[in-house]
Design a protein around this motif. Structure first.
Motif, PDB file in Angstrom:
ATOM      1  N   VAL A   1       1.757  11.881   0.404  1.00  0.00           N
ATOM      2  CA  VAL A   1       2.652  10.833   0.899  1.00  0.00           C
ATOM      3  C   VAL A   1       2.424   9.580   0.068  1.00  0.00           C
ATOM      4  O   VAL A   1       1.290   9.108  -0.061  1.00  0.00           O
ATOM      5  N   ALA A   2       3.493   9.050  -0.512  1.00  0.00           N
ATOM      6  CA  ALA A   2       3.374   7.840  -1.327  1.00  0.00           C
ATOM      7  C   ALA A   2       3.162   6.622  -0.431  1.00  0.00           C
ATOM      8  O   ALA A   2       3.635   6.573   0.704  1.00  0.00           O
ATOM      9  N   ILE A   3       2.452   5.634  -0.970  1.00  0.00           N
ATOM     10  CA  ILE A   3       2.215   4.374  -0.273  1.00  0.00           C
ATOM     11  C   ILE A   3       2.702   3.232  -1.158  1.00  0.00           C
ATOM     12  O   ILE A   3       2.359   3.166  -2.344  1.00  0.00           O
ATOM     13  N   GLU A   4       3.511   2.363  -0.584  1.00  0.00           N
ATOM     14  CA  GLU A   4       4.004   1.201  -1.319  1.00  0.00           C
ATOM     15  C   GLU A   4       3.298  -0.048  -0.799  1.00  0.00           C
ATOM     16  O   GLU A   4       3.148  -0.235   0.412  1.00  0.00           O
TER      17      GLU A   4
ATOM     18  N   GLN B   1      -7.271  -2.045  -0.393  1.00  0.00           N
ATOM     19  CA  GLN B   1      -6.716  -2.434  -1.687  1.00  0.00           C
ATOM     20  C   GLN B   1      -7.742  -2.263  -2.797  1.00  0.00           C
ATOM     21  O   GLN B   1      -8.882  -2.703  -2.707  1.00  0.00           O
ATOM     22  N   GLY B   2      -7.335  -1.551  -3.885  1.00  0.00           N
ATOM     23  CA  GLY B   2      -8.198  -1.366  -5.038  1.00  0.00           C
ATOM     24  C   GLY B   2      -9.240  -0.281  -4.896  1.00  0.00           C
ATOM     25  O   GLY B   2     -10.112  -0.147  -5.749  1.00  0.00           O
TER      26      GLY B   2
ATOM     27  N   ASP C   1      -4.890   1.611  -7.991  1.00  0.00           N
ATOM     28  CA  ASP C   1      -3.983   0.977  -8.948  1.00  0.00           C
ATOM     29  C   ASP C   1      -2.834   0.327  -8.175  1.00  0.00           C
ATOM     30  O   ASP C   1      -1.856   0.980  -7.815  1.00  0.00           O
ATOM     31  N   ILE C   2      -2.980  -0.958  -7.909  1.00  0.00           N
ATOM     32  CA  ILE C   2      -2.005  -1.658  -7.081  1.00  0.00           C
ATOM     33  C   ILE C   2      -0.629  -1.696  -7.745  1.00  0.00           C
ATOM     34  O   ILE C   2       0.409  -1.565  -7.090  1.00  0.00           O
ATOM     35  N   GLU C   3      -0.584  -1.878  -9.052  1.00  0.00           N
ATOM     36  CA  GLU C   3       0.691  -2.012  -9.751  1.00  0.00           C
ATOM     37  C   GLU C   3       1.518  -0.739  -9.663  1.00  0.00           C
ATOM     38  O   GLU C   3       2.743  -0.788  -9.551  1.00  0.00           O
TER      39      GLU C   3
END
Length: 206
Positions: free
Chosen positions: A86-89, A36-37, A64-66
């Protein structure tokens, strides 16, 4: 009029997940590639039966977590070069922090594992993959379960062997699985003997 089996439903599956190269976001997080971050670049390698099968460079950007994150995969795969995004949510958890998911490039659904097939990574459903156990009978499933527990006790792939109560529980489960596999196998032999009308089980000597 069609021939024998002409009305049978044909399988659309192309393989088993156990045979495919995969990326598991839980494993990537555990080894420090999903943080994260941060934006991290590293190389992952796949092996099959102890031999190198493929390697790829990963760029995992969660700075960018948001806005969410992304992973870029590029390298040499068994059937050629690949470069894929590949997108990560990142989903907040009830007790703080985030849980990460891949967004399948084909279905746009969340998943934790993506598999390589036909030149791209995607979810199991999108790649039309089965689990090997789905094509097994009850005896084969029981034997596979015992083999997995036996392998776990040996610490496969450099993983730590279970110790203490965890090892005792694994040994107990292994004994139960071996007993189940033997019982199912003998039941099947008895059924074959009953259908054949023979007074003895196949393989028995008078």
């Amino acid at each position: 009029m069609g021939g024998i089996g002409s009305g049978a439903r044909r399988s659309t599956q192309i393989g088993n997940v156990e045979e495919m190269l995969a990326l598991d976001i839980r494993v990537l997080r555990r080894i420090g590639l999903v943080c994260q971050g941060e934006c991290i670049i590293d190389i992952v390698c796949w092996t099959i039966n102890g031999l190198s099968a493929a390697s790829a460079r990963l760029r995992v950007d969660l700075s960018d977590i948001e806005r969410g994150g992304s992973m870029t995969i590029w390298g040499d795969m068994p059937d050629g070069a690949i470069k894929q995004h590949v997108a990560i949510e990142m989903m907040p958890t009830p007790f703080g922090g985030y849980r990460c998911y891949f967004i399948c490039p084909f279905t746009a659904r969340r998943c934790e594992v993506i598999y390589y097939a036909r030149g791209r990574f995607g979810s199991r459903e999108a790649q039309r993959l089965n689990y090997a156990v789905q094509g097994m009978n009850d005896v084969s499933r029981a034997r596979r379960k015992a083999e997995k527990l036996r392998s776990r006790l040996g610490g496969p792939g450099g993983q730590p062997r279970p110790r203490g109560r965890n090892r005792i529980d694994t040994v107990r489960r292994l004994h139960n699985a071996e007993y189940e596999a033997k019982t199912l196998y003998l039941d099947r032999l008895r059924a074959l003997a009953d259908r054949s009308g023979s007074p003895q089980m196949p393989g028995e000597r008078l």
